[in-house]
Design an enzyme around this catalytic site. Structure first.
Site, PDB file in Angstrom:
ATOM      1  N   TRP A 256       2.762   7.965  -2.552  1.00  0.00           N
ATOM      2  CA  TRP A 256       4.214   8.164  -2.944  1.00  0.00           C
ATOM      3  C   TRP A 256       4.135   8.979  -4.484  1.00  0.00           C
ATOM      4  O   TRP A 256       5.046   9.896  -4.474  1.00  0.00           O
ATOM      5  CB  TRP A 256       4.827   6.610  -3.399  1.00  0.00           C
ATOM      6  CG  TRP A 256       6.257   6.603  -3.781  1.00  0.00           C
ATOM      7  CD1 TRP A 256       7.345   6.444  -3.078  1.00  0.00           C
ATOM      8  CD2 TRP A 256       6.838   6.696  -5.267  1.00  0.00           C
ATOM      9  NE1 TRP A 256       8.387   6.555  -3.650  1.00  0.00           N
ATOM     10  CE2 TRP A 256       8.017   6.712  -5.022  1.00  0.00           C
ATOM     11  CE3 TRP A 256       6.094   6.952  -6.555  1.00  0.00           C
ATOM     12  CZ2 TRP A 256       9.026   6.766  -6.260  1.00  0.00           C
ATOM     13  CZ3 TRP A 256       6.962   7.139  -7.559  1.00  0.00           C
ATOM     14  CH2 TRP A 256       8.319   7.139  -7.472  1.00  0.00           C
TER      15      TRP A 256
ATOM     16  N   ASP B  55       0.796  -1.415   0.109  1.00  0.00           N
ATOM     17  CA  ASP B  55       0.117  -0.099   0.089  1.00  0.00           C
ATOM     18  C   ASP B  55       0.809   1.261  -0.088  1.00  0.00           C
ATOM     19  O   ASP B  55       1.973   1.228   0.378  1.00  0.00           O
ATOM     20  CB  ASP B  55      -0.935  -0.210   1.382  1.00  0.00           C
ATOM     21  CG  ASP B  55      -2.186   1.060   1.208  1.00  0.00           C
ATOM     22  OD1 ASP B  55      -2.450   1.499  -0.132  1.00  0.00           O
ATOM     23  OD2 ASP B  55      -2.610   1.467   2.144  1.00  0.00           O
ATOM     24  N   GLY B  56       0.245   2.327  -0.337  1.00  0.00           N
ATOM     25  CA  GLY B  56       1.072   3.577  -0.636  1.00  0.00           C
ATOM     26  C   GLY B  56       1.579   4.212  -2.041  1.00  0.00           C
ATOM     27  O   GLY B  56       2.173   5.282  -1.962  1.00  0.00           O
ATOM     28  N   ASN B  57       1.157   3.386  -2.950  1.00  0.00           N
ATOM     29  CA  ASN B  57       1.577   3.719  -4.379  1.00  0.00           C
ATOM     30  C   ASN B  57       1.143   5.177  -4.729  1.00  0.00           C
ATOM     31  O   ASN B  57       1.864   5.909  -5.320  1.00  0.00           O
ATOM     32  CB  ASN B  57       1.287   2.922  -5.339  1.00  0.00           C
ATOM     33  CG  ASN B  57       1.682   1.547  -5.172  1.00  0.00           C
ATOM     34  OD1 ASN B  57       2.895   1.297  -4.475  1.00  0.00           O
ATOM     35  ND2 ASN B  57       1.330   0.327  -5.965  1.00  0.00           N
ATOM     36  N   GLY B  58      -0.196   5.432  -4.421  1.00  0.00           N
ATOM     37  CA  GLY B  58      -0.839   6.722  -4.994  1.00  0.00           C
ATOM     38  C   GLY B  58      -0.163   7.895  -4.091  1.00  0.00           C
ATOM     39  O   GLY B  58       0.199   8.579  -4.567  1.00  0.00           O
TER      40      GLY B  58
ATOM     41  N   LEU C  31      10.608 -20.619  -5.202  1.00  0.00           N
ATOM     42  CA  LEU C  31       9.483 -19.655  -4.316  1.00  0.00           C
ATOM     43  C   LEU C  31       7.926 -19.973  -4.792  1.00  0.00           C
ATOM     44  O   LEU C  31       8.124 -19.804  -6.224  1.00  0.00           O
ATOM     45  CB  LEU C  31      10.115 -18.212  -4.195  1.00  0.00           C
ATOM     46  CG  LEU C  31       9.132 -17.282  -3.800  1.00  0.00           C
ATOM     47  CD1 LEU C  31       9.068 -17.512  -2.214  1.00  0.00           C
ATOM     48  CD2 LEU C  31       9.646 -15.812  -4.246  1.00  0.00           C
TER      49      LEU C  31
ATOM     50  N   HIS D 197       2.005   3.245  -8.852  1.00  0.00           N
ATOM     51  CA  HIS D 197       1.939   1.700  -9.229  1.00  0.00           C
ATOM     52  C   HIS D 197       3.152   1.208 -10.065  1.00  0.00           C
ATOM     53  O   HIS D 197       3.534   0.131  -9.876  1.00  0.00           O
ATOM     54  CB  HIS D 197       0.666   1.496  -9.949  1.00  0.00           C
ATOM     55  CG  HIS D 197      -0.640   2.030  -9.149  1.00  0.00           C
ATOM     56  ND1 HIS D 197      -0.748   1.687  -7.870  1.00  0.00           N
ATOM     57  CD2 HIS D 197      -1.609   2.725  -9.532  1.00  0.00           C
ATOM     58  CE1 HIS D 197      -1.781   2.128  -7.506  1.00  0.00           C
ATOM     59  NE2 HIS D 197      -2.603   2.766  -8.644  1.00  0.00           N
TER      60      HIS D 197
ATOM     61  N   ARG E 220      -1.107   9.129  -9.666  1.00  0.00           N
ATOM     62  CA  ARG E 220      -1.024   8.090  -8.976  1.00  0.00           C
ATOM     63  C   ARG E 220      -0.450   6.790  -9.664  1.00  0.00           C
ATOM     64  O   ARG E 220       0.212   6.049  -8.997  1.00  0.00           O
ATOM     65  CB  ARG E 220      -2.543   7.836  -8.609  1.00  0.00           C
ATOM     66  CG  ARG E 220      -3.126   8.658  -7.663  1.00  0.00           C
ATOM     67  CD  ARG E 220      -4.605   8.397  -7.190  1.00  0.00           C
ATOM     68  NE  ARG E 220      -4.677   7.005  -6.727  1.00  0.00           N
ATOM     69  CZ  ARG E 220      -4.544   6.669  -5.535  1.00  0.00           C
ATOM     70  NH1 ARG E 220      -4.189   7.574  -4.690  1.00  0.00           N
ATOM     71  NH2 ARG E 220      -4.354   5.352  -5.293  1.00  0.00           N
TER      72      ARG E 220
ATOM     73  N   GLU F 174       1.865 -13.552  12.314  1.00  0.00           N
ATOM     74  CA  GLU F 174       2.326 -12.242  13.274  1.00  0.00           C
ATOM     75  C   GLU F 174       1.943 -11.076  12.044  1.00  0.00           C
ATOM     76  O   GLU F 174       2.375 -11.243  10.854  1.00  0.00           O
ATOM     77  CB  GLU F 174       3.988 -12.298  13.379  1.00  0.00           C
ATOM     78  CG  GLU F 174       4.015 -13.502  14.196  1.00  0.00           C
ATOM     79  CD  GLU F 174       3.540 -13.029  15.686  1.00  0.00           C
ATOM     80  OE1 GLU F 174       3.649 -11.993  16.232  1.00  0.00           O
ATOM     81  OE2 GLU F 174       3.302 -14.092  16.226  1.00  0.00           O
TER      82      GLU F 174
ATOM     83  N   SER G   9     -10.977  -6.703  -4.387  1.00  0.00           N
ATOM     84  CA  SER G   9     -12.169  -6.925  -4.935  1.00  0.00           C
ATOM     85  C   SER G   9     -12.769  -5.392  -4.679  1.00  0.00           C
ATOM     86  O   SER G   9     -13.813  -5.146  -5.613  1.00  0.00           O
ATOM     87  CB  SER G   9     -13.041  -7.833  -4.285  1.00  0.00           C
ATOM     88  OG  SER G   9     -12.903  -7.989  -2.932  1.00  0.00           O
TER      89      SER G   9
ATOM     90  N   SER H  53      -8.084  -4.701   5.304  1.00  0.00           N
ATOM     91  CA  SER H  53      -8.635  -4.500   3.948  1.00  0.00           C
ATOM     92  C   SER H  53      -8.980  -5.540   3.097  1.00  0.00           C
ATOM     93  O   SER H  53      -8.832  -5.891   1.968  1.00  0.00           O
ATOM     94  CB  SER H  53      -7.613  -3.583   3.216  1.00  0.00           C
ATOM     95  OG  SER H  53      -7.571  -2.272   3.990  1.00  0.00           O
TER      96      SER H  53
HETATM   97  C1  IPE Z   1      -5.338  -2.667  -0.229  1.00  0.00           C
HETATM   98  O1  IPE Z   1      -4.951  -1.417  -0.243  1.00  0.00           O
HETATM   99  C2  IPE Z   1      -5.433  -3.270  -1.357  1.00  0.00           C
HETATM  100  C3  IPE Z   1      -4.054  -3.564  -2.001  1.00  0.00           C
HETATM  101  C4  IPE Z   1      -2.866  -3.022  -1.726  1.00  0.00           C
HETATM  102  C5  IPE Z   1      -4.122  -4.157  -3.351  1.00  0.00           C
HETATM  103  P1  IPE Z   1      -6.189  -0.378  -0.202  1.00  0.00           P
HETATM  104  O2  IPE Z   1      -5.606   1.024  -0.602  1.00  0.00           O
HETATM  105  O3  IPE Z   1      -7.092  -0.539  -1.487  1.00  0.00           O
HETATM  106  O4  IPE Z   1      -6.895  -0.254   1.091  1.00  0.00           O
HETATM  107  P2  IPE Z   1      -7.853   0.682   1.747  1.00  0.00           P
HETATM  108  O5  IPE Z   1      -8.839   0.943   0.923  1.00  0.00           O
HETATM  109  O6  IPE Z   1      -7.028   1.994   2.158  1.00  0.00           O
HETATM  110  O7  IPE Z   1      -8.338  -0.051   3.132  1.00  0.00           O
HETATM  111  C1  IPE Z   2      -1.866   0.015  -3.267  1.00  0.00           C
HETATM  112  O1  IPE Z   2      -1.314   1.722  -3.467  1.00  0.00           O
HETATM  113  C2  IPE Z   2      -1.877  -0.296  -4.583  1.00  0.00           C
HETATM  114  C3  IPE Z   2      -3.413  -0.557  -4.991  1.00  0.00           C
HETATM  115  C4  IPE Z   2      -4.388  -0.760  -4.095  1.00  0.00           C
HETATM  116  C5  IPE Z   2      -3.479  -1.197  -6.441  1.00  0.00           C
HETATM  117  P1  IPE Z   2      -2.791   2.600  -3.288  1.00  0.00           P
HETATM  118  O2  IPE Z   2      -3.047   3.099  -4.828  1.00  0.00           O
HETATM  119  O3  IPE Z   2      -3.738   2.184  -2.507  1.00  0.00           O
HETATM  120  O4  IPE Z   2      -1.770   4.074  -2.577  1.00  0.00           O
HETATM  121  P2  IPE Z   2      -2.285   4.897  -1.544  1.00  0.00           P
HETATM  122  O5  IPE Z   2      -3.021   4.033  -0.431  1.00  0.00           O
HETATM  123  O6  IPE Z   2      -3.628   5.545  -2.422  1.00  0.00           O
HETATM  124  O7  IPE Z   2      -1.328   5.911  -1.281  1.00  0.00           O
HETATM  125 MG    MG Z   3      -4.170   2.299  -0.475  1.00  0.00          MG
END
Ligand code: IPE
Ligand code: IPE
Ligand code: MG
Length: 255
Positions: free
Chosen positions: A30, A25-28, A136, A42, A38, A212, A71, A201
């Site tokens: 970043w 999580d956190g690509n957007g 793996l 990714h 955004r 853990e 989903s 999520s």
């Molecule tokens: C969870 O991240 C899904 C993936 C990393 C693929 P989200 O960004 O969708 O989660 P929420 O909506 O913040 O809980």
């Molecule tokens: C996770 O990064 C990747 C996917 C859910 C596909 P996000 O796109 O949720 O990044 P944030 O949480 O918005 O920073």
């Molecule tokens: Mg996210």
């Protein structure tokens, strides 16, 4: 594979998890932090995927499960969803030959029927190509939801009841487990979530029962081999008790 990382060689293999799962999580954020669209986040996230896959393979971790698309992620802006789908296709095309060379066995979990035929074809081909590999086990959760996973298990069991093969009272947790994704792999030991949120999520809800949990504020594209090593070190320092007392757990581990 890239040159073996000498820092990884120093890690005590006996304290490693057998199965790691990551919410990437956190690509957007970043990308937004860099005034980029955004989707640039990714795209950069793919480098972190490569780093954790290579590190896991080098360390001899048996299974790595990555959450790529939930989903619920269909509800994002159309353009972002489309770019993500294209990124899946191009990443499979680009990365699979190397994964195959490195003996990695690829598997996708989730409801792939919702993807365009072209992506479904790429997924099926990648699984077929790598199915005999002994290294793996890399699992990509795409259009995956923990509730969907439980639902498909419940449906399969209900079908057996419908045809008279099974009685409701014969259902056991082990039997449910047999229908849940990834049951053929070692149980999930370590769950990592990047991006600062501390929630599941709708990821692997059944499989998380005794995993853990490790959370880091690092955004996924910034998560590198060192960050992964930190998570593994945190795991190594934990005492897993599975309901026992600390003393009992020590005895059991020494038995
Ligand atoms: C969870 O991240 C899904 C993936 C990393 C693929 P989200 O960004 O969708 O989660 P929420 O909506 O913040 O809980
Ligand atoms: C996770 O990064 C990747 C996917 C859910 C596909 P996000 O796109 O949720 O990044 P944030 O949480 O918005 O920073
Ligand atoms: Mg996210």
């Amino acid at each position: 594979m890239a040159k073996p990382d000498s820092n990884l060689e120093k890690i005590d293999k006996s304290t490693l998890p057998r199965h790691v799962a990551i919410i990437m999580d956190g690509n957007g954020r970043w990308a937004v932090n860099r005034h980029l669209p955004r989707v640039a986040g990714h795209k950069n996230g793919v480098n972190s995927v490569r780093a954790v896959v290579e590190a896991s393979a080098q360390l001899g971790i048996e299974a790595l499960t990555l959450f790529a698309f939930s989903s619920e992620n269909w509800q994002r802006p159309k353009q972002e969803v489309e770019t993500l789908m294209e990124l899946f296709v191009t990443s499979i095309e680009k990365e699979v030959p190397q994964l195959h060379k490195n003996q990695i066995r690829l598997q996708f979990i989730g409801d792939r029927g919702a993807f365009k035929p072209k992506l479904q074809k790429k997924i099926n081909e990648a699984e077929m190509l790598t199915q005999e590999n002994k290294g793996l086990r890399l699992n990509i959760a795409a259009n995956y939801g923990g509730k969907w996973d439980v639902l498909q298990a419940v449906k399969s069991i209900a079908e057996r009841i419908e045809v008279g093969e099974l009685k409701a009272e014969q259902i056991t947790t082990d039997m449910i487990n047999d229908y849940i994704c990834l049951n053929e792999l070692p149980e999930l030991d370590l769950f990592i979530r990047t991006g600062g949120e501390q929630r599941v999520s709708n990821f692997l809800i059944w499989q998380l029962a005794y995993a853990e949990l490790y959370f880091t504020d690092l955004l996924w594209p910034d998560f590198d081999t060192q960050a992964y090593t930190n998570a593994l070190e945190s795991y190594a320092g934990r005492q897993r008790r599975f309901g026992l007392t600390g003393e009992q757990a020590v005895k059991q581990n020494n038995a």
